[in-house]
Scaffold this motif. Structure first.
Motif, PDB file in Angstrom:
ATOM      1  N   GLY A 192       0.805  -1.212   0.000  1.00 45.44           N
ATOM      2  CA  GLY A 192       0.000   0.000   0.000  1.00 45.44           C
ATOM      3  C   GLY A 192       0.840   1.264   0.000  1.00 45.44           C
ATOM      4  O   GLY A 192       0.562   2.208  -0.753  1.00 45.44           O
ATOM      5  N   VAL A 193       1.879   1.299   0.842  1.00 45.03           N
ATOM      6  CA  VAL A 193       2.774   2.456   0.878  1.00 45.03           C
ATOM      7  C   VAL A 193       3.475   2.622  -0.466  1.00 45.03           C
ATOM      8  O   VAL A 193       3.647   3.744  -0.970  1.00 45.03           O
ATOM      9  CB  VAL A 193       3.802   2.299   2.013  1.00 45.03           C
ATOM     10  CG1 VAL A 193       4.906   3.343   1.893  1.00 45.03           C
ATOM     11  CG2 VAL A 193       3.126   2.415   3.367  1.00 45.03           C
ATOM     12  N   THR A 194       3.875   1.502  -1.061  1.00 42.37           N
ATOM     13  CA  THR A 194       4.532   1.539  -2.369  1.00 42.37           C
ATOM     14  C   THR A 194       3.627   2.170  -3.422  1.00 42.37           C
ATOM     15  O   THR A 194       4.036   3.049  -4.189  1.00 42.37           O
ATOM     16  CB  THR A 194       4.917   0.114  -2.795  1.00 42.37           C
ATOM     17  OG1 THR A 194       5.887  -0.412  -1.875  1.00 42.37           O
ATOM     18  CG2 THR A 194       5.486   0.091  -4.196  1.00 42.37           C
ATOM     19  N   PHE A 195       2.372   1.740  -3.456  1.00 45.59           N
ATOM     20  CA  PHE A 195       1.417   2.247  -4.441  1.00 45.59           C
ATOM     21  C   PHE A 195       1.150   3.741  -4.237  1.00 45.59           C
ATOM     22  O   PHE A 195       1.195   4.538  -5.178  1.00 45.59           O
ATOM     23  CB  PHE A 195       0.104   1.455  -4.316  1.00 45.59           C
ATOM     24  CG  PHE A 195      -0.988   1.931  -5.225  1.00 45.59           C
ATOM     25  CD1 PHE A 195      -0.919   1.736  -6.598  1.00 45.59           C
ATOM     26  CD2 PHE A 195      -2.097   2.571  -4.699  1.00 45.59           C
ATOM     27  CE1 PHE A 195      -1.933   2.181  -7.436  1.00 45.59           C
ATOM     28  CE2 PHE A 195      -3.123   3.016  -5.524  1.00 45.59           C
ATOM     29  CZ  PHE A 195      -3.031   2.813  -6.893  1.00 45.59           C
ATOM     30  N   ALA A 196       0.908   4.138  -2.981  1.00 47.40           N
ATOM     31  CA  ALA A 196       0.591   5.533  -2.695  1.00 47.40           C
ATOM     32  C   ALA A 196       1.778   6.452  -2.955  1.00 47.40           C
ATOM     33  O   ALA A 196       1.609   7.571  -3.463  1.00 47.40           O
ATOM     34  CB  ALA A 196       0.126   5.669  -1.240  1.00 47.40           C
ATOM     35  N   THR A 197       2.975   5.993  -2.627  1.00 49.56           N
ATOM     36  CA  THR A 197       4.172   6.809  -2.858  1.00 49.56           C
ATOM     37  C   THR A 197       4.416   7.011  -4.347  1.00 49.56           C
ATOM     38  O   THR A 197       4.801   8.100  -4.786  1.00 49.56           O
ATOM     39  CB  THR A 197       5.400   6.149  -2.206  1.00 49.56           C
ATOM     40  OG1 THR A 197       5.154   5.985  -0.804  1.00 49.56           O
ATOM     41  CG2 THR A 197       6.644   6.995  -2.400  1.00 49.56           C
ATOM     42  N   GLY A 198       4.197   5.963  -5.128  1.00 49.04           N
ATOM     43  CA  GLY A 198       4.358   6.082  -6.572  1.00 49.04           C
ATOM     44  C   GLY A 198       3.383   7.072  -7.175  1.00 49.04           C
ATOM     45  O   GLY A 198       3.722   7.812  -8.110  1.00 49.04           O
ATOM     46  N   ALA A 237      -0.981   7.253   1.661  1.00 49.33           N
ATOM     47  CA  ALA A 237       0.241   6.646   2.198  1.00 49.33           C
ATOM     48  C   ALA A 237       0.144   6.512   3.715  1.00 49.33           C
ATOM     49  O   ALA A 237       0.600   5.519   4.296  1.00 49.33           O
ATOM     50  CB  ALA A 237       1.456   7.489   1.817  1.00 49.33           C
ATOM     51  N   GLY A 238      -0.471   7.497   4.368  1.00 49.57           N
ATOM     52  CA  GLY A 238      -0.635   7.422   5.811  1.00 49.57           C
ATOM     53  C   GLY A 238      -1.578   6.323   6.246  1.00 49.57           C
ATOM     54  O   GLY A 238      -1.453   5.790   7.356  1.00 49.57           O
ATOM     55  N   VAL A 239      -2.535   5.964   5.380  1.00 46.60           N
ATOM     56  CA  VAL A 239      -3.480   4.892   5.720  1.00 46.60           C
ATOM     57  C   VAL A 239      -2.744   3.574   5.958  1.00 46.60           C
ATOM     58  O   VAL A 239      -3.117   2.790   6.838  1.00 46.60           O
ATOM     59  CB  VAL A 239      -4.519   4.728   4.592  1.00 46.60           C
ATOM     60  CG1 VAL A 239      -5.299   3.422   4.738  1.00 46.60           C
ATOM     61  CG2 VAL A 239      -5.470   5.920   4.574  1.00 46.60           C
ATOM     62  N   PHE A 240      -1.688   3.335   5.197  1.00 49.26           N
ATOM     63  CA  PHE A 240      -0.968   2.062   5.304  1.00 49.26           C
ATOM     64  C   PHE A 240       0.143   2.172   6.354  1.00 49.26           C
ATOM     65  O   PHE A 240       1.332   2.013   6.054  1.00 49.26           O
ATOM     66  CB  PHE A 240      -0.403   1.667   3.942  1.00 49.26           C
ATOM     67  CG  PHE A 240      -1.465   1.422   2.914  1.00 49.26           C
ATOM     68  CD1 PHE A 240      -2.165   0.230   2.890  1.00 49.26           C
ATOM     69  CD2 PHE A 240      -1.796   2.404   1.987  1.00 49.26           C
ATOM     70  CE1 PHE A 240      -3.164   0.004   1.947  1.00 49.26           C
ATOM     71  CE2 PHE A 240      -2.787   2.193   1.042  1.00 49.26           C
ATOM     72  CZ  PHE A 240      -3.479   0.993   1.021  1.00 49.26           C
ATOM     73  N   ALA A 241      -0.283   2.434   7.586  1.00 48.07           N
ATOM     74  CA  ALA A 241       0.664   2.627   8.688  1.00 48.07           C
ATOM     75  C   ALA A 241       0.987   1.321   9.410  1.00 48.07           C
ATOM     76  O   ALA A 241       1.646   1.345  10.443  1.00 48.07           O
ATOM     77  CB  ALA A 241       0.106   3.649   9.678  1.00 48.07           C
ATOM     78  N   GLY A 242       0.510   0.205   8.869  1.00 50.64           N
ATOM     79  CA  GLY A 242       0.730  -1.073   9.546  1.00 50.64           C
ATOM     80  C   GLY A 242       2.172  -1.534   9.572  1.00 50.64           C
ATOM     81  O   GLY A 242       2.547  -2.380  10.384  1.00 50.64           O
ATOM     82  N   THR A 243       3.005  -0.969   8.689  1.00 50.55           N
ATOM     83  CA  THR A 243       4.408  -1.401   8.659  1.00 50.55           C
ATOM     84  C   THR A 243       5.109  -1.108   9.974  1.00 50.55           C
ATOM     85  O   THR A 243       5.827  -1.951  10.508  1.00 50.55           O
ATOM     86  CB  THR A 243       5.160  -0.698   7.517  1.00 50.55           C
ATOM     87  OG1 THR A 243       5.033   0.720   7.678  1.00 50.55           O
ATOM     88  CG2 THR A 243       4.604  -1.092   6.171  1.00 50.55           C
ATOM     89  N   VAL A 253      11.501   5.486  -5.059  1.00 51.39           N
ATOM     90  CA  VAL A 253      11.178   5.129  -3.677  1.00 51.39           C
ATOM     91  C   VAL A 253      10.146   4.007  -3.652  1.00 51.39           C
ATOM     92  O   VAL A 253      10.231   3.071  -2.843  1.00 51.39           O
ATOM     93  CB  VAL A 253      10.666   6.360  -2.905  1.00 51.39           C
ATOM     94  CG1 VAL A 253      10.174   5.958  -1.510  1.00 51.39           C
ATOM     95  CG2 VAL A 253      11.759   7.410  -2.787  1.00 51.39           C
ATOM     96  N   ALA A 254       9.164   4.076  -4.557  1.00 58.54           N
ATOM     97  CA  ALA A 254       8.160   3.016  -4.639  1.00 58.54           C
ATOM     98  C   ALA A 254       8.796   1.683  -5.042  1.00 58.54           C
ATOM     99  O   ALA A 254       8.395   0.623  -4.552  1.00 58.54           O
ATOM    100  CB  ALA A 254       7.078   3.404  -5.639  1.00 58.54           C
ATOM    101  N   LEU A 255       9.779   1.730  -5.932  1.00 62.10           N
ATOM    102  CA  LEU A 255      10.473   0.510  -6.335  1.00 62.10           C
ATOM    103  C   LEU A 255      11.197  -0.133  -5.155  1.00 62.10           C
ATOM    104  O   LEU A 255      11.151  -1.359  -4.971  1.00 62.10           O
ATOM    105  CB  LEU A 255      11.470   0.824  -7.457  1.00 62.10           C
ATOM    106  CG  LEU A 255      12.305  -0.353  -7.961  1.00 62.10           C
ATOM    107  CD1 LEU A 255      11.404  -1.420  -8.580  1.00 62.10           C
ATOM    108  CD2 LEU A 255      13.336   0.124  -8.990  1.00 62.10           C
ATOM    109  N   VAL A 256      11.839   0.686  -4.330  1.00 64.00           N
ATOM    110  CA  VAL A 256      12.487   0.162  -3.124  1.00 64.00           C
ATOM    111  C   VAL A 256      11.441  -0.460  -2.201  1.00 64.00           C
ATOM    112  O   VAL A 256      11.644  -1.539  -1.634  1.00 64.00           O
ATOM    113  CB  VAL A 256      13.268   1.271  -2.393  1.00 64.00           C
ATOM    114  CG1 VAL A 256      13.883   0.742  -1.104  1.00 64.00           C
ATOM    115  CG2 VAL A 256      14.344   1.855  -3.290  1.00 64.00           C
ATOM    116  N   GLY A 257      10.297   0.213  -2.076  1.00 61.07           N
ATOM    117  CA  GLY A 257       9.227  -0.332  -1.262  1.00 61.07           C
ATOM    118  C   GLY A 257       8.707  -1.657  -1.795  1.00 61.07           C
ATOM    119  O   GLY A 257       8.392  -2.569  -1.020  1.00 61.07           O
ATOM    120  N   ALA A 258       8.633  -1.779  -3.105  1.00 62.85           N
ATOM    121  CA  ALA A 258       8.168  -3.035  -3.705  1.00 62.85           C
ATOM    122  C   ALA A 258       9.129  -4.179  -3.413  1.00 62.85           C
ATOM    123  O   ALA A 258       8.693  -5.313  -3.138  1.00 62.85           O
ATOM    124  CB  ALA A 258       7.999  -2.851  -5.210  1.00 62.85           C
TER     125      ALA A 258
END
Length: 510
Positions: free
Chosen positions: A144-150, A168-174, A245-250
């Motif tokens: 989710g963070v990856t998608f929102a950041t992209g 991006a804030g919604v996916f705070a589960g990390t 940044v999204a690629l790193v997250g992926a």
């Protein structure tokens, strides 16, 4: 409520499977954290319920591969959060045609919305991690963070920027799950080392985020020979930064999905509901707790408050110090150039890493988690006091005072950054206060909910107070440091009332 017969049944069940992952080994994983008090003497006598301790659990080595994978995933949240800082003001201006005087308002609003969104959803993710497992929440949140950041880099209006930032804030589960999983992978002997690496990985994300964001923003203009002819980057000048940044997250999401192991162990014999039985050591919880029950558990409220107090000190310092360094000495600052500010920030980061990786683990073993927190609480006022003293040296203006300043300030930063150990220590204290392993995710969510709320307004508040003090020159422009000294002194008082681990930590189900 279970009584004596139930406890006898539990002892028989535990004795019949002494090596069970959900049996006595799991019980002692939590029970023996009383070693965190700093004493070298540990009680290996039978527990009041008749259960003997298991030395094998405390001697369990740290699963380094798992910790490494989790630390890699930990980098993503600060990487995504801080990567937009170098270009967000320019992006707001180009997307909305905003006047220079209004840009700061909109950039602050976007960041506040991110933190407020996190605060709203933290409890949901904590409950989900306790119910469905740590790994599913971690992997889903990373994707989710990856998608929102992209998406953020391709926003063309200010409302789109705010929407994607909130997403991006919604996916705070990390944040919740990684903290919880590292706690469940570690033992009393290894958790200080594990959380030192956890803190270091967070600092690494803070360092790399602005570096990636600034170097990759508007590539068509920064690197015309490579990207100048690419129409996509002309139309979306901030897409490359967010996509990298999204690629790193992926990669973190995929590696977590493939190689991270689940740490939430479910006992098939455990009861549902909020059952509790009282022993000579206090209540032993045998089920899920509501959020309110968790807050009322012994020691939990005090630990969460202390966590918030420490984070306010951290947010205030990190918000004020760059502005303070930039402000002319005549107004109460240091008058540093951008290069000097970068060098000082680099020195601070290196010093924090050294304290966390080299000093914190042996110090925590020697004086305990609470001992480290109280030591940092004592040091905080002296650390803050050194900054206006540095300005005094500059205002004196003699050759000797200026030389003394350039010796004094680096030493203060290197030594004073030791207070950063309190950030890791309070995380251990939060874990130690958990009344049941089944609520460890929710407990971390409660702590982080408060932190996210504080992060939404603390930076703006303290920078505004600094600006007022510099403009009015009340107390020579040192008003902000007097306020921060008072708040730091309050922390030294609060730290005295932290519950000791053996008083607040309850046993795991057996």
């Amino acid at each position: 409520m279970p009584g004596t017969d139930r406890r006898d049944h539990d002892r028989e069940r535990t004795a019949s499977r002494p090596n069970s992952a959900n049996g006595i080994a799991e019980n002692n994983h939590v029970d023996e954290t009383t070693a965190l008090l700093g004493s070298d003497t540990r009680d290996h006598s039978p527990s009041p319920d008749g259960d003997s301790t298991d030395d094998d659990d405390e001697g369990k080595p740290l699963p380094k591969v798992q910790i490494l994978l989790l630390c890699y995933a930990r980098i993503i949240e600060p990487l995504a959060f801080f990567s937009i800082f170098p270009y967000v003001n320019q992006m707001i201006q180009s997307n909305g045609g905003i006047a220079d005087t209004d840009v700061g308002f909109y950039s602050g609003l976007i960041e506040s919305l991110f933190s407020l969104t996190q605060a709203i959803v933290m409890i949901f993710w904590g409950r989900a991690a306790d119910r469905f497992g740590r790994k599913p929440v971690l992997v889903f949140s990373l994707f989710g963070v990856t998608f929102a950041t992209g998406l953020f880099g391709m926003a063309k209006t200010i409302p789109q920027m705010a929407l994607f930032r909130c997403l991006a804030g919604v996916f705070a589960g990390t944040i919740i799950t990684i903290r919880t999983m590292i706690a469940e992978h570690s033992t009393p002997k290894t958790q200080a080392q594990a959380f030192s690496w956890f803190a270091f990985s967070g600092n690494l994300g803070i360092f790399l985020g602005p570096l990636l964001g600034g170097s990759l923003a508007d590539p068509a203009r920064q690197y015309p020979g490579v990207f100048g002819a690419v129409r996509f980057f002309q139309n979306y000048p901030y897409a490359l930064s967010s996509l990298v940044v999204a690629l790193v997250g992926a990669t973190a999401a995929i590696s977590s999905a493939c190689f991270v192991t689940e740490t939430l162990e479910k006992d098939p014999d455990a009861t549902d509901g909020d059952e509790e039985e009282t022993t000579s050591d206090g209540p032993v919880y045998r089920g899920d707790l509501s959020t309110w029950q968790l807050l009322k558990s012994p020691g939990v409220g005090m630990v969460i408050y202390t966590y918030g107090h420490i984070m306010v000190l951290a947010f205030a310092y990190t918000a004020v110090i760059p502005v303070f360094w930039f402000t002319p000495a005549s107004l109460g600052g240091y008058g540093f150039t951008p290069l000097q500010i970068s060098l000082m920030m680099g020195l601070s980061g290196a010093a924090q890493a050294a304290w966390l990786l080299l000093v914190f683990p042996p110090l925590q073993r020697k004086i305990g988690t609470n001992g480290v927190i109280r030591l940092c609480a004592t040091a905080y006022p002296f650390f803050f006091l050194c900054f206006p003293l540095g300005n005094v040296l500059l205002r004196i203006g003699t050759e000797a005072s200026v030389k003394a300043f350039w010796i004094f300030v680096p030493v203060v930063l290197v030594v004073g950054c030791g207070v950063s150990m309190s950030f890791t220590a309070i995380q251990l204290a939060v874990n130690d206060s958990a009344p049941s392993p089944k609520v460890l995710g929710t407990l971390n969510a409660l702590a982080l909910t408060g932190v996210s709320g504080l992060r939404a307004f603390c930076p703006a508040l303290f920078t505004a107070l600094f600006a007022i003090g510099a403009r009015t020159q009340v107390v020579g422009g040192y008003t902000i440091w007097i306020l921060m000294l008072l708040f730091a002194a309050g922390f030294s008082v609060v730290a005295r009332y932290l519950p000791e681990p053996q008083k607040s930590r309850k046993r795991r189900n057996v």
